[in-house]
Design a protein around this motif. Structure first.
Motif, short mmCIF file in Angstrom:
data_model
loop_
_atom_site.label_atom_id
_atom_site.label_comp_id
_atom_site.label_asym_id
_atom_site.label_seq_id
_atom_site.Cartn_x
_atom_site.Cartn_y
_atom_site.Cartn_z
N PRO A 277 -27.08 -13.73 33.97
CA PRO A 277 -25.98 -12.76 33.86
C PRO A 277 -26.34 -11.55 33.02
CG PRO A 277 -25.54 -14.71 32.53
CD PRO A 277 -26.76 -15.02 33.34
N ILE A 278 -25.95 -10.39 33.50
CA ILE A 278 -26.01 -9.14 32.74
C ILE A 278 -24.58 -8.62 32.64
CG2 ILE A 278 -26.85 -6.76 32.75
CD1 ILE A 278 -29.32 -7.70 34.15
N LYS A 279 -24.15 -8.35 31.45
CA LYS A 279 -22.76 -7.96 31.20
C LYS A 279 -21.80 -9.05 31.68
CE LYS A 279 -23.74 -3.02 31.60
NZ LYS A 279 -23.41 -1.75 32.31
N ARG A 280 -22.17 -10.30 31.44
CA ARG A 280 -21.33 -11.48 31.72
C ARG A 280 -21.07 -11.69 33.22
NH1 ARG A 280 -16.60 -11.13 27.05
NH2 ARG A 280 -18.02 -11.10 25.24
N GLU A 281 -21.88 -11.10 34.06
CA GLU A 281 -21.69 -11.27 35.50
C GLU A 281 -22.90 -11.98 36.09
OE1 GLU A 281 -21.14 -8.61 39.58
OE2 GLU A 281 -21.51 -7.65 37.65
N ILE A 282 -22.65 -13.09 36.78
CA ILE A 282 -23.71 -13.80 37.47
C ILE A 282 -23.83 -13.23 38.88
CG2 ILE A 282 -24.47 -16.03 38.38
CD1 ILE A 282 -23.09 -17.37 36.06
N LYS A 283 -25.01 -12.70 39.18
CA LYS A 283 -25.24 -12.09 40.49
C LYS A 283 -25.98 -13.08 41.38
CE LYS A 283 -26.42 -7.76 40.56
NZ LYS A 283 -27.24 -6.51 40.47
N THR A 284 -25.58 -13.15 42.65
CA THR A 284 -26.24 -14.02 43.63
C THR A 284 -26.89 -13.14 44.69
OG1 THR A 284 -24.55 -15.71 43.31
CG2 THR A 284 -25.94 -15.91 45.26
N VAL A 285 -28.18 -13.42 44.97
CA VAL A 285 -28.91 -12.65 45.98
C VAL A 285 -29.40 -13.60 47.06
CG1 VAL A 285 -29.61 -10.87 44.35
CG2 VAL A 285 -31.10 -12.82 44.74
N LEU A 286 -29.47 -13.06 48.27
CA LEU A 286 -29.99 -13.81 49.41
C LEU A 286 -31.37 -13.25 49.75
CD1 LEU A 286 -29.60 -15.81 51.78
CD2 LEU A 286 -28.61 -13.93 53.08
#
Length: 535
Positions: A277-286
């Motif tokens: 997480p960056i800035k408390r956001e978990i990013k999901t990539v395909l």
């Protein structure tokens, strides 16, 4: 004296001739005799040189013929070559040009002699042409440029010039040797490729997609700028495995091994990776990709990277909405069942039981007259048994005792009715369970009722245990028996048994969790969190 242009043989012959003339001019007799001998010798030598000159002449003719043959060959190659060749003098005038070059200039070779090449070039390319000519005059390695030629129609003709400057060893004059190649088709292909690439880039940006390629030799991953933005990797260098791994959550790092696995034909990659997480956001990539074969026969992976964070969020919301709809459906179904149970229970209690009471009252009245007393006693016993079973059935259908006396009392009463001589139930019930919502009490009541009925009917158990614990308004339920357990296993039993499916539905309605242990009997552990007890 050797004159300009004389060959070595001619110089020798001239010397001998001069010497002979000097001898003939001598006035001394003795000298004339001696000269006569020398003249004969000179004549002999002259004959020898004459033969040698004839032989050299024949050799020169043969060499000339060979040169003419070779010249014809090279002239044929020169004019039939697929590349245009031309020779310019220092003033830019065409001195030689082959057939291909003439076709490119849209003229006959004879018409192009001493024509200025600049007249065939469009005005927009004139400056580049003169810069090109100036450059090849001072560059020892030649030069190259791309220009546009004039055409009869409006279509552009792109030509590539490659040139070098050569000095004539005899005249010491400079000449520009130039090859001209039509690259119009290549330019059109390049233009289409550029347009296609731009459309692809626009599409990738609009779909929040980047591209990647794995270098299998150096263990590096090449990313375009958009891929780096997706992964938050702001670096100009190639991305190594360690650098990419540091951006991915630890649970997903093992998936990166697929990117550097042996490339096999038909192998494809389809991975979901969660980024730290960056800035408390978990990013999901395909990450998707497939095999690409190189010109040397080796293989490597290449593909696309897409940010699916929003898609995952919407999918989770859709799944949650679907689960909510299912819970509402289960709830409506169970509520409908409870209403039907209540109707049937009321009908049994208020109608059938009252009729049976009336029959028993009349039979008792008749039996007091003394006739057939034994038979009437048997009938009364049967009526009492029927009334008891109907009351039990009515209570099971509509546990009014829950409303009248509370959850704990109602549950204990239900357990007491289920107990028999061969089946005992040990209970531990937290009194705080009476404070649970009525709907939750009913669901828990039905769950325990179904589990105990299953133990009696199917497990062959002689004892069971019921334990209910409440803490901070959360509920822990344990129901176990000492029977045979689930003979078909947990998974199969849940698929086949309607009772277990009903229990799972009720647990799901309260967003609870259920664990089944099929060992030394069967044990059901059910947990309802505090926040989920309001169905």
């Amino acid at each position: 004296m050797k004159k300009w242009g004389e060959t070595g043989k001619e110089a020798i012959f001239s010397t001998l001739r001069t010497k002979a003339e000097q001898l003939l001019a001598s006035e001394s007799a003795e000298q004339q005799v001696r000269a006569g001998n020398e003249v004969e010798l000179l004549l002999h030598e002259l004959e020898i040189y004459e033969l040698e000159l004839q032989m050299q002449n024949e050799e020169l003719k043969a060499s000339h013929n060979s040169l003419e043959i070779e010249r014809s060959k090279f002239a044929g190659l020169f004019h039939s070559a697929p590349v245009g060749y031309l020779i310019l003098n220092p003033n830019g005038l065409i001195k030689e040009i082959n057939q291909t070059g003439a076709i490119l200039l849209n003229a006959h070779p004879s018409e192009l002699h001493d024509k200025n090449l600049a007249t065939f070039i469009v005005s927009d390319s004139q400056r580049d042409y003169y810069a090109f000519i100036k450059h090849i005059q001072i560059s020892p390695n030649g030069a190259q440029c791309e220009l546009r030629l004039k055409t009869e129609n409006a279509k552009a003709k792109f030509i590539q010039f490659n040139a070098t400057t050569v000095i004539n060893p005899v005249t010491e004059e400079k000449a520009h040797y130039i090859t001209i190649t039509d690259i119009t088709s290549a330019k059109k292909i390049q233009q289409r490729l550029t347009e296609t690439s731009e459309r692809l880039n626009q599409t990738l940006r609009a779909s929040q997609t980047g591209t990647w390629m794995v270098n299998p030799d150096k263990k590096e991953i090449f990313l375009d700028e958009y891929s780096k933005n997706i992964l938050d990797l702001h670096t100009g260098a190639a991305v190594t495995t360690n650098l990419l791994s540091a951006r991915i959550m630890e649970e997903d790092r093992s998936k990166l091994a697929y990117l550097f696995a042996d490339c096999k034909t038909g192998c494809e990659i389809d991975l979901e990776l969660r980024l730290l997480p960056i800035k408390r956001e978990i990013k999901t990539v395909l990450v998707k990709g497939k095999i690409v074969e190189r010109y040397d026969g080796s293989n490597y992976f290449a593909g696309i990277i897409t940010d699916i964070t929003e898609r995952k969020r919407h999918l989770e919301l859709a799944n949650e909405h679907e689960k909510t709809q299912q819970r509402l459906l289960y709830k409506a179904s169970i509520e409908a069942q409870e209403r039907e149970r209540e109707k049937i229970g009321s009908a049994l209690h208020d109608s059938v039981c009252q009729i049976l009471y009336g029959i028993r009252f009349n039979i008792n009245h008749i039996s007091k007259k003394g006739a057939l007393k034994t038979e009437f006693n048997n009938i009364n016993n049967l009526l009492d048994q029927a009334i008891g079973e109907l009351r039990t059935l009515s209570i099971e259908l509509t546990p009014a005792i829950l409303k009248d006396f509370g959850f704990t009392t109602g549950l204990r009463d239900m357990i007491r009715r289920l107990e028999t001589v061969g089946f005992k139930v040990h209970t531990t019930i937290d009194p705080r369970a009476d404070d649970l919502p009525e709907e939750t009490q009913l669901y828990i009541f039905r769950i325990i009722q179904e589990l105990l009925n299953n133990s009696i009917k199917h497990s062959g158990s002689s004892a069971a245990k019921v334990k209910i614990c409440t803490e901070n308004s959360a509920v822990n339920i344990l129901v176990s028996d000492n029977g045979r357990g689930l003979s078909d296993g947990v998974e199969e039993s849940c698929k086949q048994g309607s009772g277990l499916r009903g229990i799972k539905n009720r647990v799901a309605l309260l967003k609870g969790k259920m664990e089944i242990l099929n060992q030394n009997g069967v044990t059901f552990k059910i947990y309802f969190p505090q926040d989920n007890l309001q169905a």
